[in-house]
Design a protein around this motif. Structure first.
Motif, PDB file in Angstrom:
ATOM      1  N   MET A  87       0.783  -1.268  -0.063  1.00 36.51           N
ATOM      2  CA  MET A  87      -0.134   0.081  -0.019  1.00 36.51           C
ATOM      3  C   MET A  87       0.913   1.178  -0.008  1.00 36.51           C
ATOM      4  O   MET A  87       1.820   1.153   0.660  1.00 36.51           O
ATOM      5  CB  MET A  87      -0.963  -0.005   1.283  1.00 36.51           C
ATOM      6  N   THR A  88       0.584   2.224  -0.924  1.00 43.23           N
ATOM      7  CA  THR A  88       1.353   3.546  -0.993  1.00 43.23           C
ATOM      8  C   THR A  88       0.812   4.091  -0.075  1.00 43.23           C
ATOM      9  O   THR A  88      -0.562   4.673   0.226  1.00 43.23           O
ATOM     10  CB  THR A  88       1.265   4.089  -2.446  1.00 43.23           C
ATOM     11  N   ARG A  89       1.613   4.885   0.794  1.00 37.99           N
ATOM     12  CA  ARG A  89       1.377   5.971   1.672  1.00 37.99           C
ATOM     13  C   ARG A  89       1.631   7.291   1.244  1.00 37.99           C
ATOM     14  O   ARG A  89       2.555   7.762   0.582  1.00 37.99           O
ATOM     15  CB  ARG A  89       2.280   5.672   3.020  1.00 37.99           C
ATOM     16  N   THR A  90       0.770   8.241   1.562  1.00 39.50           N
ATOM     17  CA  THR A  90       0.650   9.479   1.073  1.00 39.50           C
ATOM     18  C   THR A  90       1.072  10.510   2.232  1.00 39.50           C
ATOM     19  O   THR A  90       1.215  10.073   3.337  1.00 39.50           O
ATOM     20  CB  THR A  90      -0.428  10.091   0.456  1.00 39.50           C
ATOM     21  N   THR A  91       1.315  11.753   1.899  1.00 33.64           N
ATOM     22  CA  THR A  91       1.649  12.834   2.867  1.00 33.64           C
ATOM     23  C   THR A  91       0.401  13.022   3.861  1.00 33.64           C
ATOM     24  O   THR A  91      -0.493  13.228   3.032  1.00 33.64           O
ATOM     25  CB  THR A  91       2.343  13.933   2.305  1.00 33.64           C
ATOM     26  N   ILE A  92       0.804  13.041   5.031  1.00 34.52           N
ATOM     27  CA  ILE A  92      -0.223  14.011   5.576  1.00 34.52           C
ATOM     28  C   ILE A  92       0.133  15.204   6.172  1.00 34.52           C
ATOM     29  O   ILE A  92       1.070  15.629   6.152  1.00 34.52           O
ATOM     30  CB  ILE A  92      -0.654  12.605   7.020  1.00 34.52           C
ATOM     31  N   TYR A  93      -0.941  15.919   6.648  1.00 34.08           N
ATOM     32  CA  TYR A  93      -0.576  17.158   7.044  1.00 34.08           C
ATOM     33  C   TYR A  93      -1.259  17.561   8.463  1.00 34.08           C
ATOM     34  O   TYR A  93      -2.292  17.042   8.662  1.00 34.08           O
ATOM     35  CB  TYR A  93      -1.385  18.470   6.231  1.00 34.08           C
ATOM     36  N   ALA A 122       9.678  -3.232   8.394  1.00 27.72           N
ATOM     37  CA  ALA A 122       9.259  -3.728   6.950  1.00 27.72           C
ATOM     38  C   ALA A 122      10.373  -4.153   5.973  1.00 27.72           C
ATOM     39  O   ALA A 122      10.360  -4.929   5.290  1.00 27.72           O
ATOM     40  CB  ALA A 122       8.540  -2.596   6.305  1.00 27.72           C
ATOM     41  N   VAL A 123      11.709  -3.631   6.334  1.00 25.36           N
ATOM     42  CA  VAL A 123      12.798  -3.944   5.832  1.00 25.36           C
ATOM     43  C   VAL A 123      13.375  -5.336   5.846  1.00 25.36           C
ATOM     44  O   VAL A 123      14.296  -6.000   5.119  1.00 25.36           O
ATOM     45  CB  VAL A 123      14.110  -3.116   5.798  1.00 25.36           C
ATOM     46  N   ASP A 124      12.826  -5.998   7.209  1.00 24.78           N
ATOM     47  CA  ASP A 124      13.401  -7.119   7.607  1.00 24.78           C
ATOM     48  C   ASP A 124      12.390  -8.326   6.836  1.00 24.78           C
ATOM     49  O   ASP A 124      11.325  -8.422   6.661  1.00 24.78           O
ATOM     50  CB  ASP A 124      13.060  -7.454   9.085  1.00 24.78           C
ATOM     51  N   THR A 125      13.436  -9.196   6.055  1.00 25.20           N
ATOM     52  CA  THR A 125      12.663 -10.141   5.001  1.00 25.20           C
ATOM     53  C   THR A 125      12.061 -11.062   5.889  1.00 25.20           C
ATOM     54  O   THR A 125      11.002 -12.017   5.299  1.00 25.20           O
ATOM     55  CB  THR A 125      13.652 -10.674   4.119  1.00 25.20           C
ATOM     56  N   ARG A 126      12.399 -11.294   7.125  1.00 26.89           N
ATOM     57  CA  ARG A 126      11.565 -12.391   8.089  1.00 26.89           C
ATOM     58  C   ARG A 126      10.170 -11.899   8.260  1.00 26.89           C
ATOM     59  O   ARG A 126       9.461 -12.892   8.649  1.00 26.89           O
ATOM     60  CB  ARG A 126      12.321 -12.610   9.286  1.00 26.89           C
ATOM     61  N   LEU A 127       9.992 -10.683   8.058  1.00 25.20           N
ATOM     62  CA  LEU A 127       8.402 -10.499   8.275  1.00 25.20           C
ATOM     63  C   LEU A 127       7.400 -11.247   7.417  1.00 25.20           C
ATOM     64  O   LEU A 127       6.311 -11.434   7.876  1.00 25.20           O
ATOM     65  CB  LEU A 127       8.272  -9.056   7.840  1.00 25.20           C
ATOM     66  N   ASP A 143       6.106  -1.391  10.687  1.00 18.06           N
ATOM     67  CA  ASP A 143       5.866  -0.221  10.122  1.00 18.06           C
ATOM     68  C   ASP A 143       5.123  -0.256   8.685  1.00 18.06           C
ATOM     69  O   ASP A 143       4.336   0.531   8.276  1.00 18.06           O
ATOM     70  CB  ASP A 143       6.988   0.790   9.902  1.00 18.06           C
ATOM     71  N   MET A 144       5.037  -1.457   7.940  1.00 17.88           N
ATOM     72  CA  MET A 144       4.362  -1.924   7.056  1.00 17.88           C
ATOM     73  C   MET A 144       3.737  -3.369   6.905  1.00 17.88           C
ATOM     74  O   MET A 144       4.778  -3.864   7.123  1.00 17.88           O
ATOM     75  CB  MET A 144       5.110  -1.255   5.737  1.00 17.88           C
ATOM     76  N   ALA A 187      -2.475  -8.223  13.476  1.00 18.34           N
ATOM     77  CA  ALA A 187      -1.315  -7.377  12.955  1.00 18.34           C
ATOM     78  C   ALA A 187      -1.568  -5.957  13.289  1.00 18.34           C
ATOM     79  O   ALA A 187      -2.869  -5.488  12.902  1.00 18.34           O
ATOM     80  CB  ALA A 187      -0.982  -7.883  11.337  1.00 18.34           C
ATOM     81  N   VAL A 188      -0.586  -5.305  13.263  1.00 22.53           N
ATOM     82  CA  VAL A 188      -0.626  -3.808  13.708  1.00 22.53           C
ATOM     83  C   VAL A 188       0.267  -2.985  12.736  1.00 22.53           C
ATOM     84  O   VAL A 188       1.473  -3.376  12.852  1.00 22.53           O
ATOM     85  CB  VAL A 188      -0.520  -3.223  14.919  1.00 22.53           C
ATOM     86  N   GLU A 189      -0.194  -2.582  11.696  1.00 19.44           N
ATOM     87  CA  GLU A 189       0.609  -1.646  10.722  1.00 19.44           C
ATOM     88  C   GLU A 189       0.656  -0.367  11.569  1.00 19.44           C
ATOM     89  O   GLU A 189       0.030   0.531  11.549  1.00 19.44           O
ATOM     90  CB  GLU A 189       0.113  -1.649   9.304  1.00 19.44           C
TER      91      GLU A 189
END
Length: 371
Positions: free
Chosen positions: A1-7, A87-92, A168-169, A191-193
């Motif tokens: 899922m692509t995350r956009t900027t929040i304000y 998220a960068v951990d491939t074991r996820l 985080d993802m 799961a909690v993102e």
């Protein structure tokens, strides 16, 4: 899922862009979740930290083969097992599922009563906090601490737990597995993102998203989780009957000893054991309980007695422990604020039964000295 900027908009109307980011390290994420468990809480409400890096054994006498990232409990006494990955951990994607199932399967199989409350007390000591005060604050003064930890242990042993994956993802594949497991298992699976956003000035914003909390799964678990009332005699037949006639006889002797000394033998609300209840001037006393663990075990309820003034001194509890050993032999654990027990069948030996009755009478006399 692509995350956009929040304000964000401050009271003066100034706009700040919070752009998608990532946590600086897994350890930083773990510390943040430990300090602020509301970040991963769902509809079950608040979480109380028991321990970071909680050891999990893979055999009965093991000290801990694995280490769980976080162990929490809910106000309802449900243990919450948390594994956290970036998220960068491939074991996820897949390995973390097997890892968590290992923890849950071995934890529920080899966990000894009293260990969760011990871990909690150790954590509070490290943080310089009063464990009883923090627990009372968490429960809102609405529950008895001893009964609460008893409920937690019973839930863990019965597999009534919650398993939570935090990242985080959350990859789509993991989300599908979580939703499938949650609908199939007695345990709750989530799961909690925990999405991260950061401003140019270094301010961080976090946006949690719960995955797996489907209405169908919750309805089915609620129906399965309802425990209809059960009579003591029925509990003995159903829970101890498969263990053999000698265990049934021992259970009857246990109930008789409690009654002869003026107490009551009651099935606990979690239906995990029959507990002895004695009314004293300073409240109910629960010295012994009969569990179906290990094909019938009678346990000295030190996890309760430790909070009673007459037994708060460790030397007193050690004397109680050693006196019981002299009657029935080695106990299942050496902890002095847990649930050391012995094979219930030993009560079918009349001298042992008489000695246990005398032992319990002395224990009650000591409790009666409380003011």
């Amino acid at each position: 899922m692509t995350r956009t900027t929040i304000y964000t908009v401050d009271p003066a109307g100034n706009l700040t862009a919070m752009r998608p980011s990532e946590p600086r390290s897994e350890d930083f994420m773990q510390k943040l979740v430990a300090a602020h468990p509301e970040l991963i809480a769902d509809q079950d409400g608040a979480l109380l930290l028991v321990r970071r890096e909680q050891p999990i054994a893979d055999r009965e006498d093991g000290s801990g083969r694995w280490s769980l990232d976080h162990l929490f409990v809910t106000r309802g006494g449900i243990p919450v097992l948390v594994e956290l990955k970036r998220a960068v951990d491939t074991r996820l994607r897949r390995e973390v599922i097997g890892q968590m199932l290992d923890y849950a399967a071995n934890g529920t199989a080899y966990w000894q009563g009293g260990r969760i409350s011990e871990s909690y007390a150790s954590t509070m000591a490290e943080l310089g906090k009063d464990p009883d005060g923090e627990l009372d604050l968490f429960l809102g003064g609405s529950a008895d601490p001893q009964q609460f930890w008893d409920q937690v242990d019973a839930n863990f042993a019965a597999g009534r737990i919650k398993m939570v994956f935090v990242a985080d993802m959350i990859p789509r594949e993991l989300a599908r597995i979580v939703e499938f497991l949650n609908e199939q298992m007695k345990a709750d699976v989530r799961a909690v993102e925990l999405s991260w956003f950061e401003s140019v000035g270094g301010v961080t914003a976090l946006s949690p998203r719960i995955i797996g909390e489907t209405e169908r799964a919750q309805t089915e678990k609620a129906a399965r989780g309802a425990l209809p009332p059960i009579a003591r005699e029925t509990w003995i037949l159903e829970r101890l009957g498969p263990c053999g006639r000698e265990v049934i006889e021992a259970a009857d002797i246990f109930v008789s000893i409690i009654g002869e000394l003026g107490g009551r033998a009651e099935v606990t609300s979690s239906q995990g054991s029959i507990i002895s209840v004695f009314d004293t001037s300073s409240g109910s006393l629960y010295p012994l309980r009969l569990s179906n663990e290990r094909n019938g075990t009678i346990q000295l309820y030190l996890a309760h007695l430790v909070y009673r003034p007459a037994f708060a001194d460790e030397a007193v509890r050690r004397a109680l422990y050693e006196e019981l050993v002299a009657i029935v032999g080695p106990l299942t654990t050496k902890t002095l604020n847990g649930f050391p027990g012995f094979d219930a069948r030993k009560l079918t030996d009349p001298p042992v039964a008489r000695a246990l009755s005398d032992y319990l009478r002395r224990l009650l006399d000591r409790a009666g000295s409380e003011t």
